[in-house]
Design a protein around this motif. Structure first.
Motif, mmCIF file in Angstrom:
data_model
loop_
_atom_site.group_PDB
_atom_site.id
_atom_site.type_symbol
_atom_site.label_atom_id
_atom_site.label_comp_id
_atom_site.label_asym_id
_atom_site.label_seq_id
_atom_site.Cartn_x
_atom_site.Cartn_y
_atom_site.Cartn_z
ATOM 1 N N VAL A 78 0.835 -1.205 0.000
ATOM 2 C CA VAL A 78 0.000 0.000 0.000
ATOM 3 C C VAL A 78 0.869 1.254 0.000
ATOM 4 O O VAL A 78 0.654 2.186 -0.788
ATOM 5 C CB VAL A 78 -0.961 -0.012 1.199
ATOM 6 N N ARG A 79 1.865 1.300 0.879
ATOM 7 C CA ARG A 79 2.712 2.498 0.935
ATOM 8 C C ARG A 79 3.478 2.689 -0.364
ATOM 9 O O ARG A 79 3.551 3.804 -0.888
ATOM 10 C CB ARG A 79 3.673 2.392 2.125
ATOM 11 N N ARG A 80 4.056 1.624 -0.913
ATOM 12 C CA ARG A 80 4.838 1.770 -2.147
ATOM 13 C C ARG A 80 3.936 2.168 -3.312
ATOM 14 O O ARG A 80 4.331 2.952 -4.174
ATOM 15 C CB ARG A 80 5.588 0.478 -2.469
ATOM 16 N N PHE A 81 2.707 1.660 -3.335
ATOM 17 C CA PHE A 81 1.782 2.054 -4.402
ATOM 18 C C PHE A 81 1.396 3.524 -4.266
ATOM 19 O O PHE A 81 1.314 4.248 -5.257
ATOM 20 C CB PHE A 81 0.539 1.171 -4.376
ATOM 21 N N LEU A 82 1.185 3.997 -3.036
ATOM 22 C CA LEU A 82 0.860 5.415 -2.834
ATOM 23 C C LEU A 82 2.030 6.307 -3.258
ATOM 24 O O LEU A 82 1.823 7.392 -3.819
ATOM 25 C CB LEU A 82 0.504 5.661 -1.373
ATOM 26 N N ILE A 83 3.261 5.866 -2.990
ATOM 27 C CA ILE A 83 4.428 6.621 -3.458
ATOM 28 C C ILE A 83 4.416 6.698 -4.980
ATOM 29 O O ILE A 83 4.668 7.760 -5.576
ATOM 30 C CB ILE A 83 5.727 5.967 -2.949
ATOM 31 N N HIS A 84 4.128 5.575 -5.625
ATOM 32 C CA HIS A 84 4.078 5.548 -7.095
ATOM 33 C C HIS A 84 2.997 6.483 -7.630
ATOM 34 O O HIS A 84 3.227 7.244 -8.581
ATOM 35 C CB HIS A 84 3.821 4.118 -7.570
ATOM 36 N N VAL A 85 1.800 6.452 -7.026
ATOM 37 C CA VAL A 85 0.706 7.309 -7.489
ATOM 38 C C VAL A 85 1.069 8.782 -7.304
ATOM 39 O O VAL A 85 0.802 9.623 -8.170
ATOM 40 C CB VAL A 85 -0.595 6.967 -6.737
ATOM 41 N N ARG A 86 1.707 9.111 -6.179
ATOM 42 C CA ARG A 86 2.123 10.492 -5.949
ATOM 43 C C ARG A 86 3.052 10.973 -7.065
ATOM 44 O O ARG A 86 2.860 12.050 -7.635
ATOM 45 C CB ARG A 86 2.843 10.605 -4.602
ATOM 46 N N LYS A 87 4.055 10.158 -7.378
ATOM 47 C CA LYS A 87 5.000 10.533 -8.434
ATOM 48 C C LYS A 87 4.301 10.636 -9.785
ATOM 49 O O LYS A 87 4.551 11.566 -10.570
ATOM 50 C CB LYS A 87 6.121 9.497 -8.497
ATOM 51 N N LEU A 88 3.429 9.681 -10.064
ATOM 52 C CA LEU A 88 2.703 9.661 -11.329
ATOM 53 C C LEU A 88 1.884 10.924 -11.524
ATOM 54 O O LEU A 88 1.941 11.570 -12.582
ATOM 55 C CB LEU A 88 1.794 8.426 -11.359
#
Length: 520
Positions: free
Chosen positions: A412-422
């Motif tokens: 969940v945390r790594r996916f949220l980091i990815h979405v933020r960057k995206l």
């Protein structure tokens, strides 16, 4: 400008290209921070083990864990990573000063070119510099750096047909200091002053060693070294090989949260082999804020930007030639390789754990825990590496060191980091655009497009955009006051997936009107 020759109205047409943004792949870039006795100190991107040998000298004397973690990373599917070699504050860089070719009675050659190793350390004392005539004109020469002294396998850097003339297109300082094609190890400074003359050229020299490099005596600041990674502007998985001290790790966690694009893979400590498993469980739990609420010892700070992995693993010792040699290593390097593999094959929404995350070249773990001990460790947020039948040694945990849903899970945390960057990269074009409803509609459209792509890739919960996310960017959240403040607001809600952490199998038997059940 058109050449008009008759009266009338003339129309031409100019089409601006449609703004497109490259979509981040979702693959985090690995980054290792640690001590080593060779190589650059700034964040340096390498793409294979051969790059590490060329730039960082391989395993060195075998006393530092950094090269072993990098080797395990590539052995487990890693594709590229940043290396930050932490150096002592009192370390010094080797250098050499070359003198010019002025000659004659009563004339002393003057300093014309300083060559200094970019990174501090005694390794720089083994760099040789040679100057030979280019034979192409006055003041032109060839400059060669041989890394590692007279060893036959050491890399060489050549800058042929160069000049100290500041106006020359092949100016030696510009070529040596070029960030793209220049030296990986040495930087040059011209000392000859102006105006330049042909005799302000380094004298011919062969195999002159740089000198004055020292490793220093102060303990390197690993936390400060990790923060240098921010200049990469990459989405990162970060590991400090073998470091479990909260005094070092907690500042890195603080930085990861401020930066917003880094996830920290933390190694549990190495313990003496004779340590009872009960003691090992206690020592590992002391690191976690979920099980240690005291201050002695200080646990890691509760954060979803970090996860704990242990115990250490027994692997083939790649630093020695002896057949069957093994070495006990922290698991972070191998795990970072599995993280990279999962990102490529599935995406950051998948937990890099389970049978598909079997660690390569791992023969055993330092400790093997009973089921009750595994229960304790998992509840403490410690992701245990253990043997899985028919699979090998796998990481069987996917939790961060933060309690509570939803971001107690690594995925969940790594996916949220990815979405933020995206979303940041996709909307960056809007800065300084007119703050009007047209801009809001444009931003809402591009954010919707990106989230739709994630939905179609199965990375969001829900079978359609309507059930997977919502995007609001209109007059409801962009008022006259926010417009006057120069602000644009986009409200985004996403339906996150969570890993299947527990699989319950319920077996029932029906026989002669009686029922017996058993839960696994």
């Amino acid at each position: 400008m058109a050449n008009y020759k008759r009266p009338g109205i003339f129309v031409d047409e100019t089409l601006n290209p449609i703004i497109t943004n490259e979509i981040p792949s979702g693959e985090f870039v690995a980054a290792f921070v640690g001590e080593h006795d060779y190589g650059p100190a700034a964040p340096t991107l390498i793409r294979n083990w051969a790059d590490f040998i060329s730039l960082f000298g391989g395993f060195g004397d075998g006393t530092h864990l950094l090269p072993f973690a990098v080797h395990q990373f590539f052995a487990n599917g890693g594709r590229s990573c940043y290396i930050v070699r932490a150096v002592a504050a009192d370390a010094t860089a080797a250098e050499a000063v070359l003198k010019d070719r002025q000659s004659g009675e009563g004339v002393n050659p003057k300093e014309v070119l300083r060559l200094k190793v970019k990174a501090p350390g005694a390794f720089g004392n083994g760099i040789e510099v040679s100057v030979t005539d280019a034979g192409t004109g006055a003041g032109r020469f060839n400059l060669t750096f041989k890394i590692g002294g007279d060893t036959a396998t050491g890399p060489q850097e050549r800058f042929n047909d160069v000049s100290c003339d500041p106006t020359d297109v092949r100016n030696v300082v510009a070529m040596v200091n070029s960030p793209d094609t220049g030296s990986k190890f040495v930087e040059a400074t011209y000392l000859g002053g102006t105006p330049w003359k042909g005799d302000k050229t380094p004298s011919v020299t062969v195999g002159q060693l740089l000198a004055g490099g020292a490793d220093g005596t102060v303990q390197p600041d690993l936390s400060a070294a990790a923060e240098l990674l921010e200049e990469t502007n990459e989405v990162l998985n970060v590991n400090l090989p073998g470091i479990s001290d909260a005094a070092i790790i907690n500042p890195v966690i603080d930085w990861a949260e401020r930066y917003g694009y880094a996830f920290l893979v933390v190694d549990t400590p190495e313990l003496p082999d004779a340590t009872p498993t009960e003691t090992a469980v206690s020592k590992l739990k002391e690191m976690s804020p979920l099980s240690n609420t005291g201050t002695t010892p200080v646990p890691l700070r509760a954060s979803s930007y970090a996860a704990l992995y242990g115990p250490w693993v027994l692997t083939a010792d790649a630093a020695v030639a002896a057949v069957g040699a093994t070495r006990l290593l922290p698991p972070g390097g191998a795990l970072m390789g599995q993280f990279a593999k999962f990102d490529v094959e599935y995406g950051p929404h998948r937990t890099p754990a389970g049978q598909e995350a079997a660690l390569r070249s791992v023969y055993s773990t330092q400790f093997r825990f009973a089921d009750s001990q595994l229960d304790e460790l998992n509840q403490a947020g410690i992701n245990v590496i253990r043997r899985v039948p028919n699979a090998g040694f796998c990481v069987m945990g996917g939790r961060t060191v933060k309690a509570g849903y939803p971001d107690r899970y690594v995925a969940v945390r790594r996916f949220l980091i990815h979405v933020r960057k995206l979303l940041v990269e996709s909307t960056s074009y809007a800065v300084f655009q007119p703050n009007t409803p047209d801009l809001w509609a444009s931003l809402a459209a591009i954010v919707t497009q990106r989230l739709t792509e994630l939905t179609q890739a199965g990375q969001l919960k829900g079978n359609s955009p309507e059930t997977a996310f919502r995007v609001v960017c209109d007059e409801s959240n962009n008022t006259q006051q926010t417009v006057a403040n120069g602000e644009v607001h986009i409200d985004v809600g996403i339906a996150l997936t969570r890993p299947a952490e527990f699989i319950g199998i319920h077996i029932g038997q029906f026989e002669g009107g009686g029922t017996a059940t058993e839960s696994l």
